[in-house]
Design an enzyme around this catalytic site. Structure first.
Site, mmCIF file in Angstrom:
data_model
loop_
_atom_site.group_PDB
_atom_site.id
_atom_site.type_symbol
_atom_site.label_atom_id
_atom_site.label_comp_id
_atom_site.label_asym_id
_atom_site.label_seq_id
_atom_site.Cartn_x
_atom_site.Cartn_y
_atom_site.Cartn_z
ATOM 1 N N GLU A 1 6.447 32.080 75.265
ATOM 2 C CA GLU A 1 6.265 30.853 76.038
ATOM 3 C C GLU A 1 7.260 29.791 75.564
ATOM 4 O OE1 GLU A 1 2.623 27.708 76.887
ATOM 5 O OE2 GLU A 1 2.308 29.404 75.561
ATOM 6 N N ARG B 1 -2.333 37.488 65.231
ATOM 7 C CA ARG B 1 -3.728 37.225 65.598
ATOM 8 C C ARG B 1 -4.366 38.369 66.379
ATOM 9 N NH1 ARG B 1 -0.851 32.726 65.978
ATOM 10 N NH2 ARG B 1 -0.685 32.933 68.225
#
Length: 176
Positions: A100, A63
């Site tokens: 994460e 992205r």
């Protein structure tokens, strides 16, 4: 860089439990569905960086490409791709990073970065800072200098900025 959370938040989809349980995923692809919003994002970043000494733009798969590619065209700068392991055909530098929600490995072509070039490193989101830190290490190992890091979204509560304290970091959308 001005905080534009109030404006862009309405266009960012929030997906709970993706890609795994307990993770709230901020999906910027919904921004792409509104050309005026997508254009606004690119123009904001361009306005901020246009007068800085930048020689190339490096983008993190995938992205980060959505922001960096149109920006590199607008700024008339080379675009360096940082990809997931095994996706680049030439000789690469490689680095492991922490996400994460797990671990991964990224790569950059050894010959894509020019010595001493001032690099703007771009990704869509700053969470733990692991991907961006590893990306900066790769670019510097290849001879470049990461002059600035830009992320569209910053998850401030995770405090990823702390792992990037030796870099200038900017974001447009900041969630606490």
């Amino acid at each position: 860089m001005k905080n534009k959370t109030e404006y862009y938040d309405q266009f960012i989809s929030k997906i709970p439990n993706f890609p795994k349980k307990g993770v709230l995923f901020y999906d910027i692809t919904s921004v792409l569905l509104k050309p005026e919003v997508y254009s606004s994002l690119i123009n904001e970043v361009y306005s901020f960086y246009n007068f800085k000494k930048i020689d190339c733009i490096a983008v993190v798969e995938s992205r980060g490409y959505l922001i960096g590619a149109p920006l590199s065209l607008k700024m008339q700068l080379p675009l360096v791709l940082i990809r997931k392991e095994g996706k680049l055909p030439r000789e690469v530098f490689s680095e492991e990073y922490e996400l994460e929600y797990g671990f991964g490995r990224i790569e950059v072509h050894k010959d894509d970065v020019r010595m001493y070039s001032n690099i703007l490193l771009i990704d869509d989101i700053l969470a733990t800072g692991g991907t961006l830190k590893s990306s900066a290490i790769l670019l510097e190992r290849a001879g470049g200098k990461v002059k600035d890091i830009f992320c569209f979204i910053e998850l401030c509560a995770i405090n990823g900025r702390q792992s990037l304290e030796s870099y200038e970091v900017n974001s447009l959308v900041r969630y606490n």
